[in-house]
Scaffold this motif. Structure first.
Motif, PDB file in Angstrom:
ATOM      1  N   VAL A  16       0.797  -1.213   0.067  1.00 44.90           N
ATOM      2  CA  VAL A  16       0.159   0.008  -0.118  1.00 44.90           C
ATOM      3  C   VAL A  16       0.711   1.156  -0.060  1.00 44.90           C
ATOM      4  CG1 VAL A  16      -1.988  -1.078   1.097  1.00 44.90           C
ATOM      5  CG2 VAL A  16      -0.032  -0.105   2.544  1.00 44.90           C
ATOM      6  N   ALA A  17       2.165   0.972   0.022  1.00 46.94           N
ATOM      7  CA  ALA A  17       3.022   2.082   0.153  1.00 46.94           C
ATOM      8  C   ALA A  17       2.973   2.934  -1.315  1.00 46.94           C
ATOM      9  CB  ALA A  17       4.522   1.770   0.786  1.00 46.94           C
ATOM     10  N   ARG A  18       3.586   4.042  -1.242  1.00 46.73           N
ATOM     11  CA  ARG A  18       3.741   4.611  -2.505  1.00 46.73           C
ATOM     12  C   ARG A  18       4.916   4.243  -3.228  1.00 46.73           C
ATOM     13  NH1 ARG A  18       3.970  11.292  -2.831  1.00 46.73           N
ATOM     14  NH2 ARG A  18       4.137  11.512  -5.268  1.00 46.73           N
ATOM     15  N   PRO A  19       4.928   4.169  -4.475  1.00 45.81           N
ATOM     16  CA  PRO A  19       6.065   3.699  -5.447  1.00 45.81           C
ATOM     17  C   PRO A  19       7.167   4.553  -5.096  1.00 45.81           C
ATOM     18  CG  PRO A  19       4.134   3.353  -6.558  1.00 45.81           C
ATOM     19  CD  PRO A  19       3.669   4.374  -5.369  1.00 45.81           C
ATOM     20  N   ARG A  20       8.368   3.909  -4.954  1.00 48.70           N
ATOM     21  CA  ARG A  20       9.537   4.701  -4.695  1.00 48.70           C
ATOM     22  C   ARG A  20      10.597   4.351  -5.709  1.00 48.70           C
ATOM     23  NH1 ARG A  20      11.982   2.241   1.295  1.00 48.70           N
ATOM     24  NH2 ARG A  20      11.219   0.077   0.516  1.00 48.70           N
ATOM     25  N   PRO A  21      11.805   4.966  -5.736  1.00 51.32           N
ATOM     26  CA  PRO A  21      13.031   4.425  -6.714  1.00 51.32           C
ATOM     27  C   PRO A  21      13.514   3.342  -6.107  1.00 51.32           C
ATOM     28  CG  PRO A  21      13.244   6.833  -6.526  1.00 51.32           C
ATOM     29  CD  PRO A  21      11.948   6.395  -5.441  1.00 51.32           C
ATOM     30  N   ALA A  22      14.638   2.434  -6.732  1.00 50.73           N
ATOM     31  CA  ALA A  22      15.284   1.616  -6.314  1.00 50.73           C
ATOM     32  C   ALA A  22      16.613   1.556  -6.922  1.00 50.73           C
ATOM     33  CB  ALA A  22      14.723   0.033  -6.228  1.00 50.73           C
ATOM     34  N   VAL A  23      17.582   1.019  -6.434  1.00 52.95           N
ATOM     35  CA  VAL A  23      18.868   0.875  -6.985  1.00 52.95           C
ATOM     36  C   VAL A  23      19.005  -0.766  -7.320  1.00 52.95           C
ATOM     37  CG1 VAL A  23      21.325   1.072  -6.993  1.00 52.95           C
ATOM     38  CG2 VAL A  23      19.891   2.712  -6.104  1.00 52.95           C
ATOM     39  N   PHE A  24      19.235  -1.075  -8.485  1.00 56.34           N
ATOM     40  CA  PHE A  24      19.275  -2.568  -8.800  1.00 56.34           C
ATOM     41  C   PHE A  24      20.821  -3.012  -9.160  1.00 56.34           C
ATOM     42  CE2 PHE A  24      15.053  -1.456 -10.142  1.00 56.34           C
ATOM     43  CZ  PHE A  24      14.258  -2.505  -9.607  1.00 56.34           C
ATOM     44  N   ARG A 137       6.633  -2.336  -4.765  1.00 53.17           N
ATOM     45  CA  ARG A 137       6.194  -0.937  -5.156  1.00 53.17           C
ATOM     46  C   ARG A 137       7.289  -0.105  -5.456  1.00 53.17           C
ATOM     47  NH1 ARG A 137       1.335  -0.094  -6.343  1.00 53.17           N
ATOM     48  NH2 ARG A 137       1.146   1.633  -5.086  1.00 53.17           N
ATOM     49  N   ILE A 138       7.907  -0.370  -6.680  1.00 51.18           N
ATOM     50  CA  ILE A 138       9.110   0.152  -7.264  1.00 51.18           C
ATOM     51  C   ILE A 138       8.827   1.225  -8.247  1.00 51.18           C
ATOM     52  CG2 ILE A 138      11.431   0.238  -8.240  1.00 51.18           C
ATOM     53  CD1 ILE A 138      11.844  -2.500  -6.529  1.00 51.18           C
ATOM     54  N   ASP A 139       8.990   2.434  -8.339  1.00 57.31           N
ATOM     55  CA  ASP A 139       8.765   3.267  -9.422  1.00 57.31           C
ATOM     56  C   ASP A 139      10.047   3.174 -10.527  1.00 57.31           C
ATOM     57  OD1 ASP A 139       8.550   5.173 -11.258  1.00 57.31           O
ATOM     58  OD2 ASP A 139       8.421   6.919  -9.768  1.00 57.31           O
TER      59      ASP A 139
END
Length: 283
Positions: A16-24, A137-139
């Protein structure tokens, strides 16, 4: 992390959290020293630049996710049950630097005879990135992928991420094509971390400026609307009410009978156009 999370999953549960950036990260040659088909935890060592770069990325407080092709499973070199120990070793090495891994995704499929993927998850296809985005939930449009070959770069761009190539000699083919140009090229993971941190700071500053510009524009619109309303109020003319006329003549009466006369009057006063007017009303 349990073993079902370490292997490639076709889909994940949405939070339910807002999508956020990630580092792959790619694993071999990017995060750790490339030892072909290695699943021995004792031989796993962090790649050059990782001890300096991982703490920088950890301070961003973003998900850190490993995305790795492990065709040794599909080709029979080792079993899928060897990967949990590999993931545990990665977690130990990264956590010691304050950079706990959020998840690890592995494609177990071997490529086709011509080298192209036989599945949707093997890089350069973006299946593992899509699965990670759904589960965590990743943007993807705001995320970064760090890899050491152009298949990593293509997978990132096909998923909508930006990509950093660690140019350490592991890419030998240099096959050009759509989506295979990196957004940045660096020498090691430390250089990748510097590029990502700088880009995120620039993006954050740009977002703040856009929000400030929008706020100023909204304030100007409100001020302009209020000023227009005040000018409209000053130009409204007062309503003019015409004076009422009363007939004081004798009412018509039936033949042979006198009609009533205005012998009694009631005084009525009202204000019209700033003046008092008095008129008679037949009682």
């Amino acid at each position: 992390m349990d073993s079902s999370r370490r292997l490639h999953r076709a889909a994940g549960r949405s939070g339910v959290a807002r999508p956020r950036p990630a580092v792959f990260f790619d694993k071999d040659g990017t995060l750790v020293v490339d030892v072909p088909y290695n699943v021995d935890p004792a031989l796993i060592r962090l790649a050059p630049g990782a001890p300096e770069g991982l703490p920088m990325l950890a301070r961003l407080r973003l998900p850190l996710v490993v995305i790795s092709n492990q065709s040794g499973i599909g080709s029979g070199r080792f079993g899928a049950d060897a990967l949990p120990a590999v993931s545990d070793r990665l977690q130990v090495l990264c956590s010691a630097l304050g950079a706990s891994l959020t998840d690890c995704y592995y494609c177990p499929h071997a490529p086709q005879a011509d080298g192209t993927p036989a599945c949707g998850c093997r890089k350069p296809r973006p299946g593992m990135l899509w699965a990670a985005a759904r589960r965590h939930r990743i943007d993807l449009s705001e995320s970064w992928f760090v890899g050491d070959i152009l298949d990593d770069i293509e997978a990132a761009h096909r998923a909508g991420c930006r990509a950093v190539l660690i140019d350490n000699g592991n890419e030998t083919v240099w096959r050009d094509g759509p989506g295979r140009q990196p957004d940045a090229r660096v020498a090691d993971l430390h250089g990748a971390a510097c590029a990502i941190v700088a880009a995120l700071r620039i993006a954050r500053h740009a977002r703040r400026e856009r929000r400030a510009a929008v706020s100023k524009a909204q304030a100007r619109r409100v001020e302009s609307s209020s000023s227009l309303n005040l000018r409209s109020m000053r130009t409204v003319r007062p309503l003019r009410v015409p004076p009422t006329r009363m007939q004081s003549s004798r009412l018509a009466a039936p033949a042979g009978r006198p009609g009533p006369s205005l012998t009694r009057h009631a005084a009525a006063t009202f204000e019209a156009n700033g003046q008092d007017r008095t008129f008679g009303v037949a009682a």
